[in-house]
Write a protein that holds these residues in place. Structure first.
Motif, PDB file in Angstrom:
ATOM      1  N   ARG A  84       2.875  10.498  -5.375  1.00  0.00           N
ATOM      2  CA  ARG A  84       2.970   8.991  -4.920  1.00  0.00           C
ATOM      3  C   ARG A  84       2.891   8.751  -3.667  1.00  0.00           C
ATOM      4  O   ARG A  84       2.168   8.201  -2.985  1.00  0.00           O
ATOM      5  N   LEU A  85       3.501   9.795  -3.016  1.00  0.00           N
ATOM      6  CA  LEU A  85       3.774   9.699  -1.566  1.00  0.00           C
ATOM      7  C   LEU A  85       2.331  10.255  -1.047  1.00  0.00           C
ATOM      8  O   LEU A  85       1.577   9.488  -0.005  1.00  0.00           O
ATOM      9  N   PHE A 111       1.773  15.670   5.941  1.00  0.00           N
ATOM     10  CA  PHE A 111       0.243  15.312   5.209  1.00  0.00           C
ATOM     11  C   PHE A 111      -0.550  16.289   5.329  1.00  0.00           C
ATOM     12  O   PHE A 111      -1.404  16.780   4.304  1.00  0.00           O
ATOM     13  N   ASN A 115      13.447  15.419   5.243  1.00  0.00           N
ATOM     14  CA  ASN A 115      13.759  14.127   4.950  1.00  0.00           C
ATOM     15  C   ASN A 115      13.476  13.860   3.239  1.00  0.00           C
ATOM     16  O   ASN A 115      13.947  13.460   2.432  1.00  0.00           O
ATOM     17  N   VAL A 116      12.222  14.285   3.087  1.00  0.00           N
ATOM     18  CA  VAL A 116      11.617  14.232   1.813  1.00  0.00           C
ATOM     19  C   VAL A 116      12.663  14.837   0.752  1.00  0.00           C
ATOM     20  O   VAL A 116      13.024  14.495  -0.248  1.00  0.00           O
ATOM     21  N   GLU A 128       7.061   2.992   2.150  1.00  0.00           N
ATOM     22  CA  GLU A 128       7.486   4.266   1.663  1.00  0.00           C
ATOM     23  C   GLU A 128       7.483   5.437   2.400  1.00  0.00           C
ATOM     24  O   GLU A 128       8.649   5.935   2.764  1.00  0.00           O
ATOM     25  N   PRO A 159      14.918   8.523   7.380  1.00  0.00           N
ATOM     26  CA  PRO A 159      15.764   8.216   6.324  1.00  0.00           C
ATOM     27  C   PRO A 159      17.140   7.378   6.807  1.00  0.00           C
ATOM     28  O   PRO A 159      17.603   7.574   7.945  1.00  0.00           O
ATOM     29  N   THR A 206      10.520   7.274   4.298  1.00  0.00           N
ATOM     30  CA  THR A 206      10.870   8.490   4.371  1.00  0.00           C
ATOM     31  C   THR A 206      11.033   9.251   5.657  1.00  0.00           C
ATOM     32  O   THR A 206      11.679  10.218   5.749  1.00  0.00           O
ATOM     33  N   ASN A 212      -0.663   7.761  -1.200  1.00  0.00           N
ATOM     34  CA  ASN A 212      -0.777   6.438  -0.513  1.00  0.00           C
ATOM     35  C   ASN A 212      -1.758   6.307   0.514  1.00  0.00           C
ATOM     36  O   ASN A 212      -2.441   7.327   1.184  1.00  0.00           O
ATOM     37  N   ARG A 213      -2.041   5.197   0.997  1.00  0.00           N
ATOM     38  CA  ARG A 213      -3.071   4.753   1.813  1.00  0.00           C
ATOM     39  C   ARG A 213      -3.204   5.479   2.993  1.00  0.00           C
ATOM     40  O   ARG A 213      -4.287   5.839   3.761  1.00  0.00           O
ATOM     41  N   LEU A 214      -2.037   5.614   3.700  1.00  0.00           N
ATOM     42  CA  LEU A 214      -1.873   6.303   5.059  1.00  0.00           C
ATOM     43  C   LEU A 214      -2.504   7.785   5.153  1.00  0.00           C
ATOM     44  O   LEU A 214      -3.452   8.320   5.783  1.00  0.00           O
ATOM     45  N   LEU A 219      -2.855   1.162  12.246  1.00  0.00           N
ATOM     46  CA  LEU A 219      -1.669   1.525  11.300  1.00  0.00           C
ATOM     47  C   LEU A 219      -0.822   2.328  12.187  1.00  0.00           C
ATOM     48  O   LEU A 219       0.489   2.070  12.198  1.00  0.00           O
ATOM     49  N   ALA A 232      16.832  13.543   1.579  1.00  0.00           N
ATOM     50  CA  ALA A 232      17.038  12.095   1.708  1.00  0.00           C
ATOM     51  C   ALA A 232      16.430  11.095   1.080  1.00  0.00           C
ATOM     52  O   ALA A 232      16.852   9.971   0.709  1.00  0.00           O
ATOM     53  N   LEU A 233      15.024  11.479   0.611  1.00  0.00           N
ATOM     54  CA  LEU A 233      14.291  10.483  -0.205  1.00  0.00           C
ATOM     55  C   LEU A 233      15.120  10.250  -1.510  1.00  0.00           C
ATOM     56  O   LEU A 233      15.327  10.852  -2.352  1.00  0.00           O
ATOM     57  N   VAL A 293       2.748   2.483   2.451  1.00  0.00           N
ATOM     58  CA  VAL A 293       2.820   2.850   3.756  1.00  0.00           C
ATOM     59  C   VAL A 293       4.405   2.721   4.315  1.00  0.00           C
ATOM     60  O   VAL A 293       5.066   3.520   4.894  1.00  0.00           O
ATOM     61  N   PHE A 321       9.539  15.890   8.677  1.00  0.00           N
ATOM     62  CA  PHE A 321       9.349  14.779   7.475  1.00  0.00           C
ATOM     63  C   PHE A 321       9.792  15.383   6.360  1.00  0.00           C
ATOM     64  O   PHE A 321      10.255  14.743   5.414  1.00  0.00           O
ATOM     65  N   THR A 350       0.744  -1.095   0.034  1.00  0.00           N
ATOM     66  CA  THR A 350      -0.088   0.037   0.124  1.00  0.00           C
ATOM     67  C   THR A 350       0.902   1.445   0.105  1.00  0.00           C
ATOM     68  O   THR A 350       0.187   2.536   0.082  1.00  0.00           O
ATOM     69  N   ALA A 373       5.130  13.066  10.345  1.00  0.00           N
ATOM     70  CA  ALA A 373       4.581  12.489   9.240  1.00  0.00           C
ATOM     71  C   ALA A 373       3.094  13.093   8.934  1.00  0.00           C
ATOM     72  O   ALA A 373       2.652  13.656   8.017  1.00  0.00           O
TER      73      ALA A 373
END
Lengths: 302, 359
Positions: free
Chosen positions: B165-166, B213, B114-115, A100, A107, A104, B169-171, B193, B118-119, A98, B111, A96, B209
């Motif tokens: 894409r990030l 979002f 990091n994106v 990823e 890191p 992220t 996602n489901r979260l 979760l 480092a991502l 998650v 977060f 899903t 995180a």
């Protein structure tokens, strides 16, 4: 365990294979780990692509062996979650996306878990020597710095403990060394020196001798003028000789500079002129490494 | 061969140099931009992590994330910049945020940091983003972009979708489900979760995180559109993809793989550049030269040995380049650049590469 690292294009994989073969000829059980997938490690032993399963690639008369496997960061993460009581959700989290987000959010977690898996293999006595063909370029530093930075960022929890364990392994010179690979050229030498200091100062890693790959054997007598021959090849003879002379001069300048800037012994591997590298070349290079090692003041590998 | 490369530079608006690490992508990109300037174009080269001396020679300090003009005697102009991934990402966030507070909420989030640093894939994403931005900049009419060393061509084709894409996602969807409010009443599935995640990485990280979002609310559409536009630019008629490789077997194989991936993704490779070819002699074979080296005495033996060694390499390189040419899909210009006496780290060296590219 030895981590083989260097800028892209310097021949890390070939050096990893040669070191493995050299160690196997001393009777050691060697495990090579490819952390990127799609490397040519398997082919250098006349075998296909490495897989997630450990497979035997070479057996020496002394009983030493070379085995190899892939250890991908994504798999390492899923496996770790499964090992830590999240078996049910780990695969679903991967699917899903998650995972990823987790990667992220923290890191270095994948790099850490690759190293953690290696540590597990080391502890389980999977081999006498584990050789890791590290990721290329700038990523090599991040790869090895991951545990140190995760000890800082994930201050509590399972990841923190894991990072601490891996860091202990990396900074213990009896358990882990790094071999840096370069070509005798300015840019790779600069990068090697920078990487070396970063690894020593920031991660506390112990550096083994550096490997200078692709060195032209020195031909003497090219400083004068080309021999006069009355044939069509005369010009080409002059071109080849003076280019070789110039490159020889540059490479000795660069290896001298490397020695001056980085007080580590150097092992030299000759440039191969005959095209695609085959298992026989790896055998030659293993010999070359062994005689280079024999010439060093003390035993430094394994 | 010559007109091919000259025309390619003349006809293109964007030239993307791709290939694995250590094959001379940056050098090739810079030499192509110089060719553009010599043709009267206003050329800019976007470099990723150039070698230090080359960066110095091009006057790149990487501080302002904006191209600087380079002194070059040419009818056109030469500009160069070194990509700063983090600043480019910040600029993008600022562009699409509703107001300065939203932008700050994002750029100060851990977060996000990091994106943006480092991502994996961020560097590719920002290279394409910078390309798109400079494409609308009237100072330039030729953009040459270097790409991060990669073993997978799809990395940077997919890169523009990285953030969406990030966000997709489901979260994220669970957390921002309509009518629930972001941080208050998340549903049970999401809570399970979140508990799991907290066990792995700690509460602090999960909170960061979620805040990230939440801060992105309302910006996804802008980013999605932008990613779409970047891909359209990459697939445009006037964008040329260049495969850069060295003549070694393994990098040729990688380049072939790369070319195949691009082809499948609907992108046409216009040209392939093979750097650092050993000098080839039409007059003598490696075996003959070797025989001469064996029988010669004194310095002559060394000269023949030097010729034999290089010829051995060159014969093999020509075979693999020929195979490469045959295997390339479609009409691909193939250009070889000889190994130079010195490593390239200044404008004079780049000029030599340029001359070889169009020779």
């Amino acid at each position: 365990m030895v981590i083989v690292a260097g800028k892209g294009g310097v021949g890390k994989t070939v050096v990893t294979a040669s070191l493995a073969r050299a160690a196997a000829s001393l009777g050691l059980q060697v495990l090579m780990i490819d952390v990127q997938g799609r490397s040519s490690l398997g082919r250098l032993f006349d075998d296909g692509e490495l897989t997630y399963e450990t497979q035997e690639l070479f057996r020496h008369a002394s009983g030493g062996t070379v085995t190899g496997r892939v250890l991908s960061p994504d798999e390492a993460l899923v496996e770790w979650l499964e090992d830590h009581g999240m078996k049910r959700v780990a695969r679903r989290m991967a699917k899903t996306g998650v995972l990823e987000v987790v990667a992220t959010a923290t890191p270095g977690i994948k790099d850490l878990l690759v190293l953690a898996k290696v540590k597990q293999l080391e502890r389980a006595g999977a081999a006498d020597l584990i050789l890791i063909d590290a990721p290329a370029a700038g990523h090599a530093i991040t790869f090895m710095q991951a545990p140190a930075s995760l000890v800082e960022t994930a201050r509590v929890g399972a990841i923190n403990r894991q990072a601490q364990d891996v860091l202990d392994m990396l900074s213990d010179r009896t358990r882990c060394r790094v071999i840096l690979v370069t070509l005798p050229e300015e840019t790779p030498v600069n990068e090697l020196v920078e990487t070396a200091f970063a690894l020593e100062d920031e991660v506390g890693l112990a550096l083994a001798p550096v490997v200078v790959n692709g060195v032209y054997p020195v031909l003497d007598g090219l400083d004068g003028s080309a021999p006069q021959v009355a044939e069509p090849a005369a010009t080409d003879l002059a071109v080849a000789g003076s280019l070789r002379h110039r490159r020889q001069t540059l490479q000795s300048e660069q290896t001298a500079r490397l020695a001056a800037e980085l007080p580590l012994p150097q092992l030299v591997l000759s440039h191969r002129f005959d095209g695609m590298l085959e298992p026989a070349d790896i055998a030659d290079m293993a010999e070359e490494l062994l005689s280079g090692i024999a010439a060093l003041p003390d035993q430094v590998i394994a | 061969m010559s007109t091919g490369m000259t025309d390619l530079v003349a006809d293109s608006r964007v030239i993307v140099c791709t290939g694995t690490g250590g094959v001379g992508k940056t050098t090739t990109a810079a030499a192509i931009a110089i060719e553009g300037a010599r043709q009267g174009r206003r050329a800019v080269v976007i470099t990723i992590d150039p070698a230090r001396r080359l960066a110095d020679a091009l006057g790149l300090d990487g501080l302002d994330n904006d191209p600087a003009r380079i002194d070059l005697e040419a009818p056109g102009e030469l500009w160069a910049m070194m990509l700063d991934t983090k600043s480019t990402f910040d600029e993008l966030v600022i562009r699409y945020s509703g107001d300065p507070e939203q932008a700050e909420g994002i750029t100060t989030n851990r977060f996000y940091q990091n994106v943006s640093t480092a991502l994996s894939g961020t560097q590719e994403y920002m290279a394409m983003e910078k390309l798109y931005e400079l494409n609308t900049d009237e100072r330039f009419d030729l953009l040459v972009v270097d790409t991060p060393p990669s073993r997978n061509a799809l990395d940077f084709l997919e890169a523009p979708n990285l953030l969406t894409r990030l966000l997709d996602n489901r979260l994220y969807r669970l957390l921002t489900a309509p009518g629930r409010g972001v941080l208050r009443a998340v549903n049970t599935a999401a809570q399970t979760l979140l508990r799991q995640l907290t066990r792995v990485v700690g509460a602090e990280v999960v909170e960061d995180a979620i805040a990230f979002f939440a801060a992105f609310e309302g910006m996804e559409d802008g980013f999605k559109q932008r990613a779409q536009d970047v891909l359209t630019l990459l697939k445009s008629e006037r964008t040329a993809f260049l495969l850069v490789a060295s003549p070694r077997h393994d990098t040729i194989t990688e380049a072939q793989h790369f070319g195949g991936q691009l082809h499948e993704a609907g992108i046409t490779v216009r040209a392939a550049v093979i750097n650092r070819m050993h000098p080839f002699s039409a007059a003598v074979s490696a075996d003959d030269a070797e025989a001469r080296a064996e029988s010669a005495t004194g310095p002559a033996a060394s000269w023949w040995r030097a010729l034999a060694d290089f010829q051995r390499c060159a014969e093999d390189e020509r075979r693999s380049v020929e195979q490469f040419r045959i295997d390339l899909p479609g009409e691909v210009e193939l250009v070889t650049v000889p190994m130079l006496a010195d490593d390239v780290h200044d404008l004079a060296g780049l000029e030599q590469v340029r001359a070889a590219l169009v020779a």
